[in-house]
Scaffold this motif. Sequence first.
Motif, short mmCIF file in Angstrom:
data_model
loop_
_atom_site.label_atom_id
_atom_site.label_comp_id
_atom_site.label_asym_id
_atom_site.label_seq_id
_atom_site.Cartn_x
_atom_site.Cartn_y
_atom_site.Cartn_z
N VAL A 52 0.84 -1.20 0.00
CA VAL A 52 0.00 0.00 0.00
C VAL A 52 0.88 1.25 0.00
O VAL A 52 0.64 2.20 -0.76
CB VAL A 52 -0.96 -0.01 1.21
CG1 VAL A 52 -1.65 1.33 1.37
CG2 VAL A 52 -1.98 -1.13 1.06
N ASP A 53 1.91 1.26 0.83
CA ASP A 53 2.82 2.42 0.89
C ASP A 53 3.53 2.62 -0.44
O ASP A 53 3.69 3.75 -0.91
CB ASP A 53 3.85 2.23 2.00
CG ASP A 53 3.24 2.30 3.39
OD1 ASP A 53 2.09 2.77 3.51
OD2 ASP A 53 3.91 1.85 4.35
N THR A 54 3.97 1.54 -1.07
CA THR A 54 4.66 1.64 -2.35
C THR A 54 3.73 2.16 -3.43
O THR A 54 4.11 3.03 -4.22
CB THR A 54 5.23 0.26 -2.75
OG1 THR A 54 6.12 -0.18 -1.73
CG2 THR A 54 5.97 0.33 -4.07
N ALA A 55 2.50 1.66 -3.47
CA ALA A 55 1.54 2.14 -4.46
C ALA A 55 1.23 3.62 -4.25
O ALA A 55 1.13 4.39 -5.21
CB ALA A 55 0.26 1.31 -4.38
N ARG A 56 1.11 4.03 -3.00
CA ARG A 56 0.84 5.44 -2.70
C ARG A 56 2.01 6.32 -3.16
O ARG A 56 1.81 7.38 -3.75
CB ARG A 56 0.62 5.60 -1.19
CG ARG A 56 0.20 6.99 -0.78
CD ARG A 56 -0.08 7.08 0.71
NE ARG A 56 -1.18 6.20 1.08
CZ ARG A 56 -1.13 5.32 2.08
NH1 ARG A 56 -0.05 5.20 2.82
NH2 ARG A 56 -2.16 4.57 2.36
N GLU A 57 3.23 5.86 -2.93
CA GLU A 57 4.41 6.62 -3.34
C GLU A 57 4.51 6.70 -4.87
O GLU A 57 4.86 7.75 -5.41
CB GLU A 57 5.67 5.97 -2.76
CG GLU A 57 6.95 6.69 -3.09
CD GLU A 57 7.09 8.05 -2.44
OE1 GLU A 57 8.03 8.77 -2.81
OE2 GLU A 57 6.27 8.40 -1.57
N VAL A 58 4.19 5.62 -5.56
CA VAL A 58 4.21 5.63 -7.02
C VAL A 58 3.19 6.63 -7.56
O VAL A 58 3.49 7.41 -8.48
CB VAL A 58 3.95 4.21 -7.58
CG1 VAL A 58 3.65 4.25 -9.07
CG2 VAL A 58 5.14 3.31 -7.31
N ARG A 59 1.98 6.64 -6.99
CA ARG A 59 0.96 7.61 -7.43
C ARG A 59 1.42 9.04 -7.16
O ARG A 59 1.21 9.93 -7.99
CB ARG A 59 -0.37 7.34 -6.73
CG ARG A 59 -1.12 6.17 -7.31
CD ARG A 59 -2.56 6.11 -6.81
NE ARG A 59 -2.64 6.03 -5.35
CZ ARG A 59 -2.65 4.90 -4.65
NH1 ARG A 59 -2.58 3.75 -5.26
NH2 ARG A 59 -2.74 4.94 -3.33
N ARG A 60 2.05 9.28 -6.00
CA ARG A 60 2.53 10.63 -5.68
C ARG A 60 3.60 11.07 -6.67
O ARG A 60 3.59 12.21 -7.16
CB ARG A 60 3.09 10.65 -4.25
CG ARG A 60 3.50 12.05 -3.79
CD ARG A 60 4.27 12.01 -2.49
NE ARG A 60 5.58 11.42 -2.64
CZ ARG A 60 6.64 12.04 -3.17
NH1 ARG A 60 6.54 13.26 -3.64
NH2 ARG A 60 7.80 11.41 -3.24
N LEU A 61 4.53 10.17 -6.99
CA LEU A 61 5.60 10.51 -7.93
C LEU A 61 5.06 10.75 -9.34
O LEU A 61 5.54 11.63 -10.05
CB LEU A 61 6.66 9.41 -7.94
CG LEU A 61 7.50 9.31 -6.68
CD1 LEU A 61 8.38 8.07 -6.73
CD2 LEU A 61 8.33 10.56 -6.48
N GLN A 62 4.05 9.98 -9.75
CA GLN A 62 3.44 10.19 -11.06
C GLN A 62 2.76 11.56 -11.13
O GLN A 62 2.89 12.28 -12.13
CB GLN A 62 2.43 9.09 -11.37
CG GLN A 62 3.08 7.77 -11.73
CD GLN A 62 2.07 6.65 -11.87
OE1 GLN A 62 0.96 6.71 -11.33
NE2 GLN A 62 2.46 5.60 -12.57
N ALA A 63 2.06 11.93 -10.07
CA ALA A 63 1.40 13.25 -10.04
C ALA A 63 2.44 14.37 -10.06
O ALA A 63 2.27 15.37 -10.76
CB ALA A 63 0.52 13.36 -8.80
N GLU A 64 3.53 14.20 -9.32
CA GLU A 64 4.59 15.20 -9.30
C GLU A 64 5.23 15.32 -10.68
O GLU A 64 5.52 16.42 -11.16
CB GLU A 64 5.64 14.82 -8.26
CG GLU A 64 6.76 15.81 -8.12
CD GLU A 64 7.76 15.39 -7.06
OE1 GLU A 64 8.92 15.80 -7.17
OE2 GLU A 64 7.37 14.64 -6.13
#
Length: 99
Positions: A52-64
């Motif tokens: 869950v943490d990894t998926a959240r970080e991937v989504r954050r990096l994609q948005a950035e």
Amino acid sequence: MRLSVLVLALVLAGPVRAEGVVLGVARATVTLQDGRTVEVSEGCWLSTQRCVDTAREVRRLQAENDALRQHAGDVPLVKVLVALALGVGLGFTVAQLAR
């Protein structure tokens, strides 16, 4: 039930090492939810929280990344030519003063 099957499979699988939320597996037989069995060798499994943490970080990096691409834009050719002309002019002036 699924957890006990997984634990039993890991115990019978042989040497494994667990470091926090990552489980290293040498060999294991895993029974999936639909009843199929899968042989696993030399891999690792992440805890649910780590996934869950990894998926959240991937989504954050994609948005950035998307935001940075939108704000980057292309540099207009006119700005490049003006900067080049100013640089050449300043260089010529400095060279004349140095003589």
